[in-house]
Design a protein around this motif. Structure first.
Motif, PDB file in Angstrom:
ATOM      1  N   THR A  83       0.850  -1.187   0.000  1.00 54.48           N
ATOM      2  CA  THR A  83       0.000   0.000   0.000  1.00 54.48           C
ATOM      3  C   THR A  83       0.887   1.239   0.000  1.00 54.48           C
ATOM      4  OG1 THR A  83      -0.083   0.195   2.416  1.00 54.48           O
ATOM      5  CG2 THR A  83      -1.710  -1.264   1.374  1.00 54.48           C
ATOM      6  N   ASP A  84       0.254   2.418  -0.132  1.00 52.10           N
ATOM      7  CA  ASP A  84       1.018   3.665  -0.071  1.00 52.10           C
ATOM      8  C   ASP A  84       1.693   3.815   1.292  1.00 52.10           C
ATOM      9  OD1 ASP A  84       0.284   4.280  -2.638  1.00 52.10           O
ATOM     10  OD2 ASP A  84      -1.333   5.644  -2.065  1.00 52.10           O
ATOM     11  N   ASP A  85       1.022   3.351   2.336  1.00 51.17           N
ATOM     12  CA  ASP A  85       1.619   3.414   3.673  1.00 51.17           C
ATOM     13  C   ASP A  85       2.855   2.532   3.763  1.00 51.17           C
ATOM     14  OD1 ASP A  85       1.539   4.194   6.533  1.00 51.17           O
ATOM     15  OD2 ASP A  85       1.108   2.069   6.847  1.00 51.17           O
ATOM     16  N   ASP A  86       2.789   1.348   3.164  1.00 44.69           N
ATOM     17  CA  ASP A  86       3.948   0.456   3.157  1.00 44.69           C
ATOM     18  C   ASP A  86       5.088   1.056   2.339  1.00 44.69           C
ATOM     19  OD1 ASP A  86       2.778  -1.678   4.706  1.00 44.69           O
ATOM     20  OD2 ASP A  86       1.587  -2.175   2.935  1.00 44.69           O
ATOM     21  N   LEU A  87       4.757   1.696   1.225  1.00 43.14           N
ATOM     22  CA  LEU A  87       5.783   2.339   0.412  1.00 43.14           C
ATOM     23  C   LEU A  87       6.485   3.431   1.207  1.00 43.14           C
ATOM     24  CD1 LEU A  87       7.275   2.846  -2.230  1.00 43.14           C
ATOM     25  CD2 LEU A  87       5.322   4.242  -2.984  1.00 43.14           C
ATOM     26  N   GLU A  88       5.713   4.228   1.965  1.00 42.43           N
ATOM     27  CA  GLU A  88       6.312   5.284   2.777  1.00 42.43           C
ATOM     28  C   GLU A  88       7.211   4.688   3.857  1.00 42.43           C
ATOM     29  OE1 GLU A  88       7.449   8.920   4.134  1.00 42.43           O
ATOM     30  OE2 GLU A  88       6.421   8.374   2.258  1.00 42.43           O
ATOM     31  N   LYS A  89       6.818   3.560   4.425  1.00 41.25           N
ATOM     32  CA  LYS A  89       7.661   2.906   5.424  1.00 41.25           C
ATOM     33  C   LYS A  89       8.982   2.422   4.810  1.00 41.25           C
ATOM     34  CE  LYS A  89       4.028   1.432   8.618  1.00 41.25           C
ATOM     35  NZ  LYS A  89       3.333   0.283   9.267  1.00 41.25           N
ATOM     36  N   LEU A  90       8.923   1.951   3.573  1.00 41.04           N
ATOM     37  CA  LEU A  90      10.163   1.545   2.899  1.00 41.04           C
ATOM     38  C   LEU A  90      11.079   2.753   2.696  1.00 41.04           C
ATOM     39  CD1 LEU A  90       8.879  -1.027   0.236  1.00 41.04           C
ATOM     40  CD2 LEU A  90      10.288  -1.513   2.250  1.00 41.04           C
ATOM     41  N   ARG A  91      10.514   3.892   2.388  1.00 37.48           N
ATOM     42  CA  ARG A  91      11.332   5.102   2.223  1.00 37.48           C
ATOM     43  C   ARG A  91      11.962   5.518   3.549  1.00 37.48           C
ATOM     44  NH1 ARG A  91       6.615   7.870  -1.454  1.00 37.48           N
ATOM     45  NH2 ARG A  91       7.315   7.053  -3.490  1.00 37.48           N
ATOM     46  N   ILE A  92      11.181   5.419   4.619  1.00 42.70           N
ATOM     47  CA  ILE A  92      11.731   5.718   5.944  1.00 42.70           C
ATOM     48  C   ILE A  92      12.854   4.751   6.282  1.00 42.70           C
ATOM     49  CG2 ILE A  92      11.195   5.724   8.409  1.00 42.70           C
ATOM     50  CD1 ILE A  92       8.353   6.637   7.641  1.00 42.70           C
ATOM     51  N   LEU A  93      12.640   3.474   5.963  1.00 44.53           N
ATOM     52  CA  LEU A  93      13.658   2.452   6.234  1.00 44.53           C
ATOM     53  C   LEU A  93      14.924   2.723   5.445  1.00 44.53           C
ATOM     54  CD1 LEU A  93      14.217  -0.187   7.745  1.00 44.53           C
ATOM     55  CD2 LEU A  93      13.228  -1.420   5.794  1.00 44.53           C
ATOM     56  N   ALA A  94      14.778   3.156   4.207  1.00 48.59           N
ATOM     57  CA  ALA A  94      15.946   3.473   3.382  1.00 48.59           C
ATOM     58  C   ALA A  94      16.722   4.647   3.967  1.00 48.59           C
ATOM     59  CB  ALA A  94      15.511   3.778   1.954  1.00 48.59           C
ATOM     60  N   SER A  95      16.006   5.679   4.417  1.00 51.17           N
ATOM     61  CA  SER A  95      16.649   6.841   5.008  1.00 51.17           C
ATOM     62  C   SER A  95      17.376   6.473   6.296  1.00 51.17           C
ATOM     63  CB  SER A  95      15.609   7.929   5.270  1.00 51.17           C
ATOM     64  OG  SER A  95      16.182   9.044   5.909  1.00 51.17           O
ATOM     65  N   TRP A  96      16.703   5.662   7.136  1.00 50.72           N
ATOM     66  CA  TRP A  96      17.334   5.222   8.379  1.00 50.72           C
ATOM     67  C   TRP A  96      18.614   4.438   8.104  1.00 50.72           C
ATOM     68  CZ3 TRP A  96      17.879  -0.042   9.458  1.00 50.72           C
ATOM     69  CH2 TRP A  96      18.444  -0.341  10.701  1.00 50.72           C
ATOM     70  N   TYR A  97      18.560   3.543   7.144  1.00 53.70           N
ATOM     71  CA  TYR A  97      19.718   2.702   6.851  1.00 53.70           C
ATOM     72  C   TYR A  97      20.879   3.540   6.326  1.00 53.70           C
ATOM     73  CZ  TYR A  97      22.316  -1.399   5.225  1.00 53.70           C
ATOM     74  OH  TYR A  97      23.275  -2.359   5.033  1.00 53.70           O
ATOM     75  N   ALA A  98      20.584   4.510   5.466  1.00 56.12           N
ATOM     76  CA  ALA A  98      21.632   5.362   4.904  1.00 56.12           C
ATOM     77  C   ALA A  98      22.319   6.178   5.991  1.00 56.12           C
ATOM     78  CB  ALA A  98      21.038   6.278   3.847  1.00 56.12           C
ATOM     79  N   GLN A  99      21.572   6.597   7.001  1.00 59.06           N
ATOM     80  CA  GLN A  99      22.129   7.440   8.048  1.00 59.06           C
ATOM     81  C   GLN A  99      22.827   6.649   9.148  1.00 59.06           C
ATOM     82  OE1 GLN A  99      19.032  10.014   9.565  1.00 59.06           O
ATOM     83  NE2 GLN A  99      18.368  10.610   7.498  1.00 59.06           N
ATOM     84  N   SER A 100      22.382   5.408   9.370  1.00 64.11           N
ATOM     85  CA  SER A 100      22.870   4.664  10.528  1.00 64.11           C
ATOM     86  C   SER A 100      23.888   3.593  10.219  1.00 64.11           C
ATOM     87  CB  SER A 100      21.690   4.015  11.253  1.00 64.11           C
ATOM     88  OG  SER A 100      21.059   3.053  10.424  1.00 64.11           O
ATOM     89  N   THR A 101      24.031   3.246   8.961  1.00 65.88           N
ATOM     90  CA  THR A 101      24.907   2.123   8.608  1.00 65.88           C
ATOM     91  C   THR A 101      26.023   2.573   7.688  1.00 65.88           C
ATOM     92  OG1 THR A 101      22.992   0.652   8.744  1.00 65.88           O
ATOM     93  CG2 THR A 101      24.982  -0.217   7.669  1.00 65.88           C
ATOM     94  N   PRO A 102      27.285   2.427   8.090  1.00 67.68           N
ATOM     95  CA  PRO A 102      28.386   2.744   7.175  1.00 67.68           C
ATOM     96  C   PRO A 102      28.302   1.865   5.942  1.00 67.68           C
ATOM     97  CG  PRO A 102      29.174   2.409   9.431  1.00 67.68           C
ATOM     98  CD  PRO A 102      27.759   1.949   9.391  1.00 67.68           C
ATOM     99  N   ARG A 103      28.524   2.442   4.813  1.00 63.44           N
ATOM    100  CA  ARG A 103      28.466   1.678   3.575  1.00 63.44           C
ATOM    101  C   ARG A 103      29.664   0.749   3.507  1.00 63.44           C
ATOM    102  NH1 ARG A 103      25.624   1.747  -0.980  1.00 63.44           N
ATOM    103  NH2 ARG A 103      26.570   1.113  -2.942  1.00 63.44           N
ATOM    104  N   PRO A 104      29.434  -0.580   3.378  1.00 62.25           N
ATOM    105  CA  PRO A 104      30.556  -1.519   3.348  1.00 62.25           C
ATOM    106  C   PRO A 104      31.381  -1.356   2.091  1.00 62.25           C
ATOM    107  CG  PRO A 104      28.511  -2.637   2.793  1.00 62.25           C
ATOM    108  CD  PRO A 104      28.140  -1.242   3.214  1.00 62.25           C
ATOM    109  N   ALA A 105      32.591  -1.852   2.164  1.00 58.70           N
ATOM    110  CA  ALA A 105      33.482  -1.749   1.004  1.00 58.70           C
ATOM    111  C   ALA A 105      32.920  -2.463  -0.193  1.00 58.70           C
ATOM    112  CB  ALA A 105      34.857  -2.317   1.365  1.00 58.70           C
ATOM    113  N   SER A 106      32.107  -3.517   0.056  1.00 55.30           N
ATOM    114  CA  SER A 106      31.559  -4.298  -1.054  1.00 55.30           C
ATOM    115  C   SER A 106      30.232  -3.775  -1.535  1.00 55.30           C
ATOM    116  CB  SER A 106      31.387  -5.766  -0.630  1.00 55.30           C
ATOM    117  OG  SER A 106      30.487  -5.843   0.446  1.00 55.30           O
ATOM    118  N   ALA A 107      29.698  -2.704  -0.914  1.00 56.12           N
ATOM    119  CA  ALA A 107      28.370  -2.229  -1.287  1.00 56.12           C
ATOM    120  C   ALA A 107      28.342  -1.831  -2.740  1.00 56.12           C
ATOM    121  CB  ALA A 107      27.971  -1.047  -0.410  1.00 56.12           C
ATOM    122  N   GLY A 108      27.261  -2.211  -3.411  1.00 57.03           N
ATOM    123  CA  GLY A 108      27.128  -1.901  -4.821  1.00 57.03           C
ATOM    124  C   GLY A 108      27.918  -2.819  -5.705  1.00 57.03           C
TER     125      GLY A 108
END
Length: 303
Positions: free
Chosen positions: A261-286
Motif C-alpha cells: 500500500t502507499d503506507d507500506d511504500l512510505e515505510k520503505l522510504r523511511i527504512l531506506a533513510s534510516w539505513y543510509a544514516q545509521s549504517t556505514p556503507r561496506p566496502a563491497s556495497a554496490g
C-alpha cells in the motif's frame, strides 16, 4: 539427497499419505486404517496396474513415461512444482556440471539496476539460495548481507538460524518451510550435487524445524506473492514480490519487493533513510557479492 530409488519411494509414499479419500471421490468409511490412499487406489485412479505402481513406489522402477507421470500426478493431486519434481526423479534430464568452472557472477548491468531501485528491496539468489547481490534497502529490511562473511550469505540458513529472522517474519514458519520446499525442488533437479547433500545434512543437524519440513517432502517453486513483516524500525510492513528467472543466467533468480500500500511504500522510504544514516556503507556495497558455487559453508563455503 538420497539416491533416486530411495527418494522416489519416500516422495510417493509421503504424497499418497497426504491425500484424503474424499479429495478423489472415494468413501472414507469407518475403520479405514490408513489416513491417505492405498496403493491400489492410486493405481486405479492413475490407470496403471497395482503391481506397476507398487514397484514404482518401492523404488524398483526408476523411470516412467510422461503419460504415467501425469496420471500419477493427477491421482495424487500434485502441484505443478511437485509434478516437475516427480518428473525430475523419474525422467532425469542431462545435468549441469556440479562443479562450475567459474563462480556465479551477477552481470554489471543487473547490479546497476539493483542499486538504482531506491524504493524497492531487491536481490539475486544463486543456485542454492545464496545471496549473490542485494541493494541497500534489502539489507535494511533483512540483514546486511554485504557485511557478512562469504560463507554466511545464504538466505535459508539466515531464516532458520538467526533469531532476528524469526522476529521479522510474521509468518516465519510458513515462509521458511516454503524456502525448504524450494531447496527440495533444486535437489530434484540436481540429485548428484554433493553440495546440496552437505547443506541438507548441516541444516538437519542444527535445525529441528528443517528436519521436520525436509521429511515432509513438500516441493515449492518461486513465483510471486506477498509477505508480512514486523520490522524493528518501521513496524508492520506488507510487501508484494516477484521472482524473476533471468533468461541469460538460468541459475539466478531476481527478487523485487514493493510496498503493498502507499503506507507500506512510505515505510520503505523511511527504512531506506534510516539505513543510509545509521549504517556505514561496506566496502563491497554496490558490488557483486557472488562467491564460488558453495552451499553456504561456514568458513569457506550455503539455500
Amino acid at each position: 539427497m538420497a539416491n533416486n530409488a530411495e527418494e522416489i519411494k519416500k516422495f510417493l509414499r509421503a504424497r499418497r499419505d497426504a491425500v484424503r479419500p474424499s479429495q478423489v471421490g472415494l468413501a472414507n468409511y469407518p475403520g479405514r486404517r490408513v489416513p491417505g490412499l492405498r496403493r491400489e487406489e492410486v493405481a486405479q485412479l492413475a490407470g496403471v496396474s497395482v503391481d506397476y505402481y507398487t514397484r514404482l513406489e518401492q523404488g524398483r522402477l526408476t523411470s516412467a513415461s510422461e503419460g504415467v507421470i501425469l496420471s500419477i500426478a493427477e491421482a495424487l493431486k500434485l502441484t505443478q512444482a511437485e509434478t516437475q519434481y516427480l518428473r525430475d526423479l523419474l525422467r532425469p534430464q542431462p545435468r549441469r556440471s556440479v562443479e562450475p568452472a567459474l563462480p556465479q557472477q551477477v552481470r554489471p548491468a543487473l547490479l546497476r539496476m539493483l542499486t538504482g531501485l531506491h524504493d524497492q528491496p531487491a536481490f539475486v539468489l544463486g543456485r542454492r539460495n545464496e545471496v549473490l547481490a542485494s541493494n541497500d534497502l534489502l539489507d535494511a529490511l533483512f540483514t546486511p548481507f554485504n557485511h557478512r562473511p562469504p560463507g554466511e550469505r545464504n538466505l535459508l540458513r539466515w531464516m532458520l538460524l538467526d533469531p532476528a529472522a524469526r522476529s521479522l517474519y510474521l509468518d516465519w514458519a510458513q515462509v521458511t518451510s516454503e524456502v525448504v520446499g524450494v531447496l527440495r525442488a533444486e535437489a530434484g533437479r540436481n540429485p548428484n550435487d554433493p553440495r546440496i547433500a552437505e547443506f541438507v545434512a548441516e541444516l538437519r543437524s542444527v535445525s529441528p524445524e528443517f528436519r521436520t519440513w525436509w521429511a515432509e517432502r513438500t516441493v515449492v517453486e518461486r513465483t510471486w506473492g506477498s509477505k508480512r513483516f514486523n520490522h524493528p524500525v518501521v513496524g508492520r510492513l506488507d510487501i508484494t514480490y516477484e521472482a524473476l528467472s533471468l533468461p541469460g543466467d538460468p541459475d539466478q533468480i531476481l527478487f523485487v519487493y514493493a510496498g503493498k500500500t502507499d503506507d507500506d511504500l512510505e515505510k520503505l522510504r523511511i527504512l531506506a533513510s534510516w539505513y543510509a544514516q545509521s549504517t556505514p556503507r561496506p566496502a563491497s556495497a554496490g558490488k557483486d557479492t557472488s562467491q564460488p558455487d558453495g552451499v553456504g559453508e561456514q568458513d569457506s563455503r550455503h539455500a
